[in-house]
Design an enzyme around this catalytic site. Structure first.
Site, PDB file in Angstrom:
ATOM      1  N   ILE A 132      59.572 -30.291  33.712  1.00  0.00           N
ATOM      2  CA  ILE A 132      60.870 -30.768  33.244  1.00  0.00           C
ATOM      3  C   ILE A 132      61.900 -30.376  34.299  1.00  0.00           C
ATOM      4  O   ILE A 132      61.830 -29.279  34.866  1.00  0.00           O
ATOM      5  CB  ILE A 132      61.250 -30.138  31.880  1.00  0.00           C
ATOM      6  CG1 ILE A 132      60.252 -30.549  30.784  1.00  0.00           C
ATOM      7  CG2 ILE A 132      62.642 -30.567  31.460  1.00  0.00           C
ATOM      8  CD1 ILE A 132      60.563 -29.968  29.429  1.00  0.00           C
ATOM      9  N   ASP A 133      62.850 -31.256  34.562  1.00  0.00           N
ATOM     10  CA  ASP A 133      63.889 -30.964  35.538  1.00  0.00           C
ATOM     11  C   ASP A 133      64.631 -29.676  35.191  1.00  0.00           C
ATOM     12  O   ASP A 133      64.692 -29.273  34.019  1.00  0.00           O
ATOM     13  CB  ASP A 133      64.911 -32.107  35.601  1.00  0.00           C
ATOM     14  CG  ASP A 133      64.279 -33.419  36.060  1.00  0.00           C
ATOM     15  OD1 ASP A 133      63.219 -33.364  36.690  1.00  0.00           O
ATOM     16  OD2 ASP A 133      64.863 -34.475  35.767  1.00  0.00           O
ATOM     17  N   LYS A 134      65.228 -29.067  36.191  1.00  0.00           N
ATOM     18  CA  LYS A 134      65.926 -27.791  36.026  1.00  0.00           C
ATOM     19  C   LYS A 134      66.952 -27.821  34.888  1.00  0.00           C
ATOM     20  O   LYS A 134      67.003 -26.921  34.052  1.00  0.00           O
ATOM     21  CB  LYS A 134      66.614 -27.402  37.338  1.00  0.00           C
ATOM     22  CG  LYS A 134      67.417 -26.109  37.267  1.00  0.00           C
ATOM     23  CD  LYS A 134      68.046 -25.779  38.612  1.00  0.00           C
ATOM     24  CE  LYS A 134      68.870 -24.489  38.528  1.00  0.00           C
ATOM     25  NZ  LYS A 134      69.475 -24.131  39.828  1.00  0.00           N
ATOM     26  N   THR A 136      67.255 -30.140  32.474  1.00  0.00           N
ATOM     27  CA  THR A 136      66.732 -30.695  31.230  1.00  0.00           C
ATOM     28  C   THR A 136      66.132 -29.586  30.377  1.00  0.00           C
ATOM     29  O   THR A 136      65.553 -28.632  30.892  1.00  0.00           O
ATOM     30  CB  THR A 136      65.668 -31.759  31.536  1.00  0.00           C
ATOM     31  OG1 THR A 136      66.236 -32.759  32.388  1.00  0.00           O
ATOM     32  CG2 THR A 136      65.170 -32.420  30.268  1.00  0.00           C
ATOM     33  N   ARG A 232      66.304 -40.599  33.928  1.00  0.00           N
ATOM     34  CA  ARG A 232      67.608 -40.678  34.589  1.00  0.00           C
ATOM     35  C   ARG A 232      67.691 -41.890  35.511  1.00  0.00           C
ATOM     36  O   ARG A 232      68.703 -42.597  35.552  1.00  0.00           O
ATOM     37  CB  ARG A 232      67.861 -39.377  35.356  1.00  0.00           C
ATOM     38  CG  ARG A 232      67.846 -38.156  34.452  1.00  0.00           C
ATOM     39  CD  ARG A 232      67.595 -36.859  35.201  1.00  0.00           C
ATOM     40  NE  ARG A 232      68.733 -36.493  36.048  1.00  0.00           N
ATOM     41  CZ  ARG A 232      68.748 -35.415  36.817  1.00  0.00           C
ATOM     42  NH1 ARG A 232      67.695 -34.619  36.865  1.00  0.00           N
ATOM     43  NH2 ARG A 232      69.817 -35.147  37.551  1.00  0.00           N
TER      44      ARG A 232
END
Length: 317
Positions: A132-134, A136, A232
Site C-alpha cells: 500500500i502506498d505510504k 494510503t 490514483r
C-alpha cells in the site's frame, strides 16, 4: 546448507520444486541468487540437467535484521495466526525498506516485534504479499512463511483474494464505471505513474456512494490488478482526484488535507491452510472519519460502507 540426492533425471528447477514442495518461481529465485549447487558446484541456470545420484544443495535466505531508526509507533493487528497477519496500516508508514527510505518501515516494525516472516520476496520485503502506498491506509496481509506467501500470491493472480478501497474525490463520477487502461512509469516524472500505451494491464472498477453539495464524493474502488498508484492514476484518467493527492493533480494546501484520503477498507482471501473464506474490515482512521462526518450524514455513511453490501452493485466485470 540442506542436501538431497536426485532419484530421477530432469531439470534442476523441476526436481527442486518437487523435493521442496514449492513453486517453480520460488526455485528460480533460489537459483538466480546462487543458493543452489549440484555436486558442490553453484548452479545459475534453472534449465540445468541433473541425473540420478547427483547431490543437490540449497539454502534459504534468512530474514536479516535491518538497522533502522527507533520504532516509536505501533500498528493495529486485525488478525493473526501461525500463517498470516493482517494489519491496519496507518498513513505515513512506508511498507518496506528501500535505499531512499530513511525512516522505520512496516517491515522494520514486524521484525522488531519478532514476527516470523516469509523470505520469498527478498530481504527488503520480508512477508509482504501486496503493498500500500505510504499515505494510503488500510488492510494489508503479511505472510509468515514461504508456502503461505506463495499461495496468497496465487490468490492475487486468480482473484480469490482482493480489496475494496474507499476514497474521497474532488468531483463526482458521472456514473459507475470500469477503467481498463495500462499503467507504466510517467516518462517525464519518474515519481509518478501514468496511463501508458503497451504498459502493464491495469483494471479498476469504481462505484459511487455519497455526494455532497460541495461536489466531494465518497466512492468505492475494486482492484483487479495491483499496479503502483493504480486507483490514483485511473481516477486522474477520468479527470478526478483523491482529496490530498497533490502528486496526481488535486489542488489544495497540505494544511487543509494533509494526506491522500484513500483507505483499503475490506480485504478478502481464502486461508492458505484451512481453505476458509475470510474477510477483514479495517476501521477508518480518525482524520478521514472526521472529514467524512463533517460533510456526510453519519447514518448514510454507515449504510453505504456496510461490508455485507459494499461489494454488490458493481458493473459486470
Amino acid at each position: 546448507m540442506s542436501q538431497f540426492n536426485v532419484t530421477s533425471a530432469g531439470r534442476i528447477d523441476k526436481i527442486l520444486a518437487q523435493e521442496l514442495d514449492v513453486s517453480r518461481n520460488q526455485v528460480e529465485k533460489l537459483v538466480k541468487d546462487g543458493l543452489v549447487s549440484v555436486n558442490g558446484k553453484t548452479i545459475t541456470k534453472t534449465s540445468f540437467k541433473v541425473v540420478e545420484g547427483d547431490e543437490v544443495g540449497y539454502t534459504f535466505k534468512e530474514a536479516q535484521k535491518r538497522v533502522a531508526p527507533p520504532i516509536d509507533f505501533d500498528v493495529e493487528v486485525l488478525y493473526e495466526d501461525d500463517y498470516l497477519l493482517v494489519v491496519n496500516k496507518p498513513s505515513g508508514l512506508v511498507v518496506h525498506p528501500a535505499p531512499s527510505v530513511k525512516e522505520a518501515t512496516l517491515v522494520d516494525w514486524l521484525i522488531h516485534k519478532g514476527i516470523s516472516l516469509s523470505t520469498i520476496s527478498g530481504e527488503e520485503r520480508h512477508g509482504i504479499v501486496h503493498r500500500i502506498d505510504k499515505e494510503t491506509t488500510g488492510a494489508l496481509v503479511i505472510a509468515k512463511d514461504n508456502k503461505t506467501h506463495e499461495k496468497l500470491s496465487e490468490q492475487l493472480q486468480d482473484k480469490s483474494m482482493g480489496r475494496y478501497y474507499l476514497a474521497l474525490i474532488d468531483c463526482p463520477l458521472k456514473e459507475d464505471c470500469i477503467v481498463n487502461q495500462p499503467i507504466g512509469r510517467n516518462p517525464k516524472n519518474r515519481l509518478k505513474m501514468d496511463v501508458v500505451p503497451h504498459a502493464k494491464v491495469a483494471k479498476t472498477a469504481f462505484k459511487k456512494l455519497l455526494t455532497t453539495s460541495h461536489q466531494t464524493e465518497l466512492i468505492v474502488a475494486k482492484l483487479f490488478t495491483g499496479r503502483t498508484h493504480q486507483i490514483r492514476v485511473h481516477l486522474k484518467h477520468l479527470g478526478r482526484h483523491i482529496l490530498g493527492d497533490d502528486l496526481y493533480g488535486f489542488k489544495t494546501k497540505r494544511d487543509k488535507i494533509p494526506r491522500v484520503y484513500l483507505h483499503a477498507y475490506l480485504l478478502y482471501l481464502v486461508h492458505p491452510q484451512t481453505g476458509e473464506k475470510m474477510e477483514f474490515l479495517a476501521p477508518l482512521f480518525d482524520d478521514m472519519t472526521t472529514y467524512m462526518t463533517k460533510y456526510f450524514d453519519e447514518g448514510e455513511i454507515n449504510e453505504k460502507i456496510n461490508p455485507h453490501t459494499l461489494g454488490s452493485g458493481f458493473l459486470d466485470t
